[in-house]
Design a protein around this motif. Sequence first.
Motif, PDB file in Angstrom:
ATOM      1  N   ARG A  16       0.818  -1.212   0.000  1.00 33.49           N
ATOM      2  CA  ARG A  16       0.000   0.000   0.000  1.00 33.49           C
ATOM      3  C   ARG A  16       0.854   1.267   0.000  1.00 33.49           C
ATOM      4  O   ARG A  16       0.395   2.346   0.328  1.00 33.49           O
ATOM      5  CB  ARG A  16      -0.946  -0.030   1.199  1.00 33.49           C
ATOM      6  CG  ARG A  16      -2.072  -1.025   0.954  1.00 33.49           C
ATOM      7  CD  ARG A  16      -2.637  -1.592   2.223  1.00 33.49           C
ATOM      8  NE  ARG A  16      -3.680  -2.563   1.908  1.00 33.49           N
ATOM      9  CZ  ARG A  16      -3.449  -3.842   1.607  1.00 33.49           C
ATOM     10  NH1 ARG A  16      -2.228  -4.301   1.568  1.00 33.49           N
ATOM     11  NH2 ARG A  16      -4.438  -4.660   1.338  1.00 33.49           N
ATOM     12  N   GLY A  17       2.133   1.118  -0.336  1.00 33.03           N
ATOM     13  CA  GLY A  17       3.004   2.269  -0.525  1.00 33.03           C
ATOM     14  C   GLY A  17       3.713   2.791   0.703  1.00 33.03           C
ATOM     15  O   GLY A  17       4.302   3.867   0.666  1.00 33.03           O
ATOM     16  N   VAL A  18       3.695   2.054   1.821  1.00 36.42           N
ATOM     17  CA  VAL A  18       4.382   2.500   3.027  1.00 36.42           C
ATOM     18  C   VAL A  18       5.837   2.054   2.944  1.00 36.42           C
ATOM     19  O   VAL A  18       6.135   0.896   2.662  1.00 36.42           O
ATOM     20  CB  VAL A  18       3.712   1.928   4.297  1.00 36.42           C
ATOM     21  CG1 VAL A  18       4.489   2.326   5.537  1.00 36.42           C
ATOM     22  CG2 VAL A  18       2.268   2.401   4.381  1.00 36.42           C
ATOM     23  N   ASP A  19       6.753   2.973   3.206  1.00 39.94           N
ATOM     24  CA  ASP A  19       8.182   2.675   3.189  1.00 39.94           C
ATOM     25  C   ASP A  19       8.502   1.645   4.271  1.00 39.94           C
ATOM     26  O   ASP A  19       8.288   1.900   5.453  1.00 39.94           O
ATOM     27  CB  ASP A  19       8.965   3.958   3.434  1.00 39.94           C
ATOM     28  CG  ASP A  19      10.471   3.781   3.385  1.00 39.94           C
ATOM     29  OD1 ASP A  19      10.952   2.627   3.308  1.00 39.94           O
ATOM     30  OD2 ASP A  19      11.175   4.804   3.434  1.00 39.94           O
ATOM     31  N   PRO A  20       9.039   0.476   3.906  1.00 39.42           N
ATOM     32  CA  PRO A  20       9.314  -0.569   4.904  1.00 39.42           C
ATOM     33  C   PRO A  20      10.339  -0.147   5.956  1.00 39.42           C
ATOM     34  O   PRO A  20      10.367  -0.708   7.049  1.00 39.42           O
ATOM     35  CB  PRO A  20       9.821  -1.746   4.065  1.00 39.42           C
ATOM     36  CG  PRO A  20      10.142  -1.211   2.726  1.00 39.42           C
ATOM     37  CD  PRO A  20       9.365   0.059   2.546  1.00 39.42           C
ATOM     38  N   LYS A  21      11.151   0.856   5.674  1.00 38.67           N
ATOM     39  CA  LYS A  21      12.123   1.339   6.658  1.00 38.67           C
ATOM     40  C   LYS A  21      11.445   2.041   7.835  1.00 38.67           C
ATOM     41  O   LYS A  21      12.052   2.240   8.874  1.00 38.67           O
ATOM     42  CB  LYS A  21      13.123   2.292   5.999  1.00 38.67           C
ATOM     43  CG  LYS A  21      13.999   1.626   4.960  1.00 38.67           C
ATOM     44  CD  LYS A  21      14.870   2.639   4.271  1.00 38.67           C
ATOM     45  CE  LYS A  21      15.529   2.004   3.058  1.00 38.67           C
ATOM     46  NZ  LYS A  21      16.052   2.996   2.151  1.00 38.67           N
TER      47      LYS A  21
END
Length: 112
Positions: A16-21
């Motif tokens: 859903r476009g959330v930065d995994p960092k």
Amino acid sequence: MLDRSQRFHENFFEDRGVDPKKLVTLKIFDYLIPNGEINHAKFERSVSVAGNLDVSKTQYLKDIGKIDAYKNVEYHGAFPADEIPNQLNSGFGLIWDGSGIETCDGAFGNYL
């Protein structure tokens, strides 16, 4: 090897476009789910607050009217702790024990 539920959760936010960092997985949960049944969450732009609404723990609620989203607040009732995972199956969860809306402070907020 990851089971199906772990694979689902592992990529849920990335898909859903959330930065995994920006994500931290705690890999904890306080309640056993009967038969390992997990209701897959539905993505919504909503926030659920689940927990004790006693004013000594949730002093921030006195200021909730200062947030623009307050007009959209809905109370969905009280449930036994082991039923909460089946009741909250969409949107995001918020854990916030504190005295105000600006920061999670006070005795309970500092614990968090």
